[in-house]
Motif scaffolding. Structure first.
Motif, PDB file in Angstrom:
ATOM      1  N   ILE A  44     118.872 -25.123  59.508  1.00  0.00           N
ATOM      2  CA  ILE A  44     119.895 -24.305  60.180  1.00  0.00           C
ATOM      3  C   ILE A  44     120.612 -25.104  61.263  1.00  0.00           C
ATOM      4  O   ILE A  44     121.841 -25.081  61.373  1.00  0.00           O
ATOM      5  N   ARG A  45     119.850 -25.832  62.067  1.00  0.00           N
ATOM      6  CA  ARG A  45     120.455 -26.625  63.140  1.00  0.00           C
ATOM      7  C   ARG A  45     121.404 -27.678  62.585  1.00  0.00           C
ATOM      8  O   ARG A  45     122.492 -27.887  63.105  1.00  0.00           O
ATOM      9  N   ARG A  46     120.987 -28.360  61.533  1.00  0.00           N
ATOM     10  CA  ARG A  46     121.813 -29.435  60.971  1.00  0.00           C
ATOM     11  C   ARG A  46     123.101 -28.903  60.354  1.00  0.00           C
ATOM     12  O   ARG A  46     124.148 -29.551  60.438  1.00  0.00           O
ATOM     13  N   ARG A  47     123.062 -27.729  59.765  1.00  0.00           N
ATOM     14  CA  ARG A  47     124.225 -27.199  59.065  1.00  0.00           C
ATOM     15  C   ARG A  47     125.111 -26.297  59.901  1.00  0.00           C
ATOM     16  O   ARG A  47     126.292 -26.102  59.587  1.00  0.00           O
ATOM     17  N   THR A  48     124.562 -25.718  60.980  1.00  0.00           N
ATOM     18  CA  THR A  48     125.355 -24.768  61.773  1.00  0.00           C
ATOM     19  C   THR A  48     125.339 -25.038  63.271  1.00  0.00           C
ATOM     20  O   THR A  48     126.223 -24.571  63.988  1.00  0.00           O
ATOM     21  N   GLY A  49     124.323 -25.730  63.753  1.00  0.00           N
ATOM     22  CA  GLY A  49     124.188 -25.930  65.197  1.00  0.00           C
ATOM     23  C   GLY A  49     123.612 -24.723  65.919  1.00  0.00           C
ATOM     24  O   GLY A  49     123.426 -24.753  67.137  1.00  0.00           O
ATOM     25  N   ILE A  50     123.316 -23.662  65.174  1.00  0.00           N
ATOM     26  CA  ILE A  50     122.799 -22.432  65.785  1.00  0.00           C
ATOM     27  C   ILE A  50     121.294 -22.539  65.989  1.00  0.00           C
ATOM     28  O   ILE A  50     120.564 -22.968  65.089  1.00  0.00           O
ATOM     29  N   ASP A 273     129.303 -21.767  72.521  1.00  0.00           N
ATOM     30  CA  ASP A 273     128.417 -20.614  72.721  1.00  0.00           C
ATOM     31  C   ASP A 273     127.677 -20.226  71.448  1.00  0.00           C
ATOM     32  O   ASP A 273     126.655 -19.540  71.500  1.00  0.00           O
ATOM     33  N   VAL A 274     128.181 -20.644  70.298  1.00  0.00           N
ATOM     34  CA  VAL A 274     127.574 -20.289  69.020  1.00  0.00           C
ATOM     35  C   VAL A 274     126.110 -20.717  68.943  1.00  0.00           C
ATOM     36  O   VAL A 274     125.313 -20.101  68.235  1.00  0.00           O
ATOM     37  N   THR A 275     125.713 -21.747  69.693  1.00  0.00           N
ATOM     38  CA  THR A 275     124.351 -22.267  69.584  1.00  0.00           C
ATOM     39  C   THR A 275     123.304 -21.217  69.948  1.00  0.00           C
ATOM     40  O   THR A 275     122.219 -21.195  69.357  1.00  0.00           O
ATOM     41  N   THR A 276     123.621 -20.348  70.908  1.00  0.00           N
ATOM     42  CA  THR A 276     122.643 -19.332  71.322  1.00  0.00           C
ATOM     43  C   THR A 276     123.122 -17.900  71.103  1.00  0.00           C
ATOM     44  O   THR A 276     122.354 -16.969  71.324  1.00  0.00           O
ATOM     45  N   SER A 277     124.361 -17.724  70.671  1.00  0.00           N
ATOM     46  CA  SER A 277     124.881 -16.376  70.409  1.00  0.00           C
ATOM     47  C   SER A 277     125.091 -16.100  68.925  1.00  0.00           C
ATOM     48  O   SER A 277     125.226 -14.940  68.527  1.00  0.00           O
ATOM     49  N   GLY A 278     125.149 -17.155  68.105  1.00  0.00           N
ATOM     50  CA  GLY A 278     125.457 -16.969  66.699  1.00  0.00           C
ATOM     51  C   GLY A 278     126.898 -16.572  66.499  1.00  0.00           C
ATOM     52  O   GLY A 278     127.702 -16.598  67.433  1.00  0.00           O
ATOM     53  N   SER A 279     127.237 -16.182  65.279  1.00  0.00           N
ATOM     54  CA  SER A 279     128.606 -15.776  64.973  1.00  0.00           C
ATOM     55  C   SER A 279     128.732 -14.272  65.088  1.00  0.00           C
ATOM     56  O   SER A 279     128.114 -13.521  64.324  1.00  0.00           O
ATOM     57  N   THR A 280     129.552 -13.821  66.025  1.00  0.00           N
ATOM     58  CA  THR A 280     129.752 -12.391  66.269  1.00  0.00           C
ATOM     59  C   THR A 280     131.183 -11.970  65.957  1.00  0.00           C
ATOM     60  O   THR A 280     131.715 -11.043  66.564  1.00  0.00           O
TER      61      THR A 280
END
Length: 323
Positions: A44-50, A273-280
């Motif tokens: 997940i981290r490698r593909r999205t940074g989340i 902010d996506v790293t700790t909030s995800g996609s909203t």
């Protein structure tokens, strides 16, 4: 005639005077997802940074989250709810078809007969709503407008689909927009891409969020930089004038190359902010701005470039002066 229904006076411009946000208490980490679907924290981290995302309680609604963010924005702006003459909520995940989430927010805040309606432009919804608010104030239809992006995407997520459940999250971000003697919100550049209308969907029969990630990424890298340049030009500025870049927080691996494609200054801040909030979805841009301001990461009066894109397939962006 109540105060909020009195006609406003056309203004030369509008400006954001306060921001606020809300994230639900529950945190869903990548490690948590490992026990739900076939995936891994590293993948997940490698593909999205989340790294993690916030998930609303089952009983928590889009309107309730929007109201929390609105209260925080009003407090930040230092104004009373009675001054609000319009409420616009950008959302694609509200549980109710009617009343609107904006109507629920107005009710919860005890507002006196404001104009209240929702905008359904998915991930570009907040920038659409901000443009409508600015134009309404310039036309004299409102004096003080609450612009809110709020989503409960967890209720629209298939947690057996590892390509989407690693992205989606819940939350809300809000801005108070008020008439100003000088423009603090510059002209919007917006549009749709008909060929990609089915690239991002929440449709029957599943009613779940689905996307063609390859198509979205390809468009973002190929077309979004040119749109961002048009947005800055519409404001009469150069890319070197931009202090902060706040794109839709969909995926850090999309944001990084998009920012690199723009001729931003070396010291320009790129929202992550996506790293700790995800996609909203519609909430990502105002959520990122509010959280970065709260953390002291944004200088007062910074010039920010906003750019949202996603479901529809819609896009919208504008340059704004932050409070």
């Amino acid at each position: 005639m109540t105060h909020s229904s009195l006609p406003a006076t056309p203004a030369p411009g509008s400006a954001i005077i306060g921001t606020g946000h809300y994230r639900p208490e529950r945190v869903l980490t990548n490690i948590d997802l490992e026990s739900i679907v076939e995936t891994s924290d590293d993948w997940i981290r490698r593909r999205t940074g989340i790294e993690e995302r916030h998930i609303a309680a089952e009983s928590e609604t889009v309107a309730q989250m929007a109201t929390h963010a609105a209260r925080a924005a009003l407090e930040d702006a230092g104004i009373e709810p009675s001054e609000v003459t319009q409420v616009i909520v950008a959302t694609c995940s509200d549980e109710e078809r009617s009343p609107s989430a904006a109507g629920r927010v107005a009710q919860a805040l005890g507002l006196s007969a404001p104009a209240a309606f929702d905008i359904g432009a998915a991930c570009s919804g907040f920038s659409h709503a901000l443009a409508v608010a600015d134009q309404g104030i310039r036309a004299g239809a409102s004096h003080t407008t609450l612009v809110i992006g709020a989503e409960k995407l967890s209720a629209k997520t298939d947690y057996t689909d590892r390509t989407t459940c690693i992205l989606t999250a819940d939350g809300a971000g809000a801005a108070v927009v008020q008439a100003a003697t000088e423009p603090g919100i510059f002209p919007v550049v917006w549009g749709t891409v008909p060929d990609l209308v089915d690239a991002v969907t929440i449709s029957p029969p599943s009613g779940c969020f689905s996307q063609n990630g390859r198509q979205v990424l390809g468009w973002a890298l190929r077309e979004a930089p040119g749109i961002a340049e048009r947005v800055v030009a519409a404001a009469g500025l150069q890319m070197s004038d931009i202090d902060v870049f706040v794109p839709h927080q969909a995926n850090l691996r999309m944001i990084e190359p998009l920012a690199a494609a723009l001729d931003l200054r070396e010291d320009a801040i790129v929202a992550d902010d996506v790293t700790t909030s995800g996609s909203t979805s519609a909430a990502t841009i105002p959520l990122a701005i509010s959280r970065m301001r709260e953390a002291g990461r944004l200088p007062a009066g910074a010039t920010a470039l906003l750019l949202g894109f996603g479901g529809g397939f819609s896009y919208a962006g504008q340059v704004v002066r932050l409070p």
